[in-house]
Design an enzyme around this catalytic site. Structure first.
Site, PDB file in Angstrom:
ATOM      1  N   ARG A   1      12.619   2.978 -25.942  1.00  0.00           N
ATOM      2  CA  ARG A   1      13.249   2.894 -24.156  1.00  0.00           C
ATOM      3  C   ARG A   1      13.000   3.897 -23.901  1.00  0.00           C
ATOM      4  NH1 ARG A   1      12.380  -1.619 -24.865  1.00  0.00           N
ATOM      5  NH2 ARG A   1      14.029  -3.320 -25.058  1.00  0.00           N
TER       6      ARG A   1
ATOM      7  N   SER B   1       8.187  23.542 -18.259  1.00  0.00           N
ATOM      8  CA  SER B   1       8.082  24.191 -19.450  1.00  0.00           C
ATOM      9  C   SER B   1       9.292  23.907 -19.899  1.00  0.00           C
ATOM     10  CB  SER B   1       8.644  25.075 -19.170  1.00  0.00           C
ATOM     11  OG  SER B   1       8.558  25.843 -20.723  1.00  0.00           O
TER      12      SER B   1
ATOM     13  N   GLU C   1       8.999   3.767 -23.698  1.00  0.00           N
ATOM     14  CA  GLU C   1       8.676   2.982 -22.602  1.00  0.00           C
ATOM     15  C   GLU C   1       8.870   3.766 -21.189  1.00  0.00           C
ATOM     16  OE1 GLU C   1       9.224  -1.283 -21.380  1.00  0.00           O
ATOM     17  OE2 GLU C   1      10.893  -0.143 -21.862  1.00  0.00           O
TER      18      GLU C   1
END
Length: 68
Positions: free
Chosen positions: A9, A35, A12
């Site tokens: 996930r 950063s 995703e």
């Protein structure tokens, strides 16, 4: 891609939202990056009517691109 559902996930989320997040960073700060070296993260449980939610906050130093 990983087999672990939670890690999948995260892949995703980054795959879907990375272009939007990049555009929002550039709109707010200019041409540069967040950063991952000078970086902080927090995770919290948030109550919600439809069940607990996970809140993840990412905080990284902004680094402008240098023109050579």
């Amino acid at each position: 891609m990983p087999n672990d559902p939670c890690i999948y996930r995260f892949y995703e989320i980054v795959g879907v939202y990375a272009p939007t997040l990049k555009a929002l960073i550039e709109e707010e700060f200019g041409n540069g990056i967040m950063s991952a070296i000078d970086f902080e993260m927090s995770v919290a449980r948030v109550k919600h009517d439809k069940g607990a939610r996970v809140k993840i906050e990412l905080s990284g130093k902004y680094l402008a691109y240098n023109a050579w």
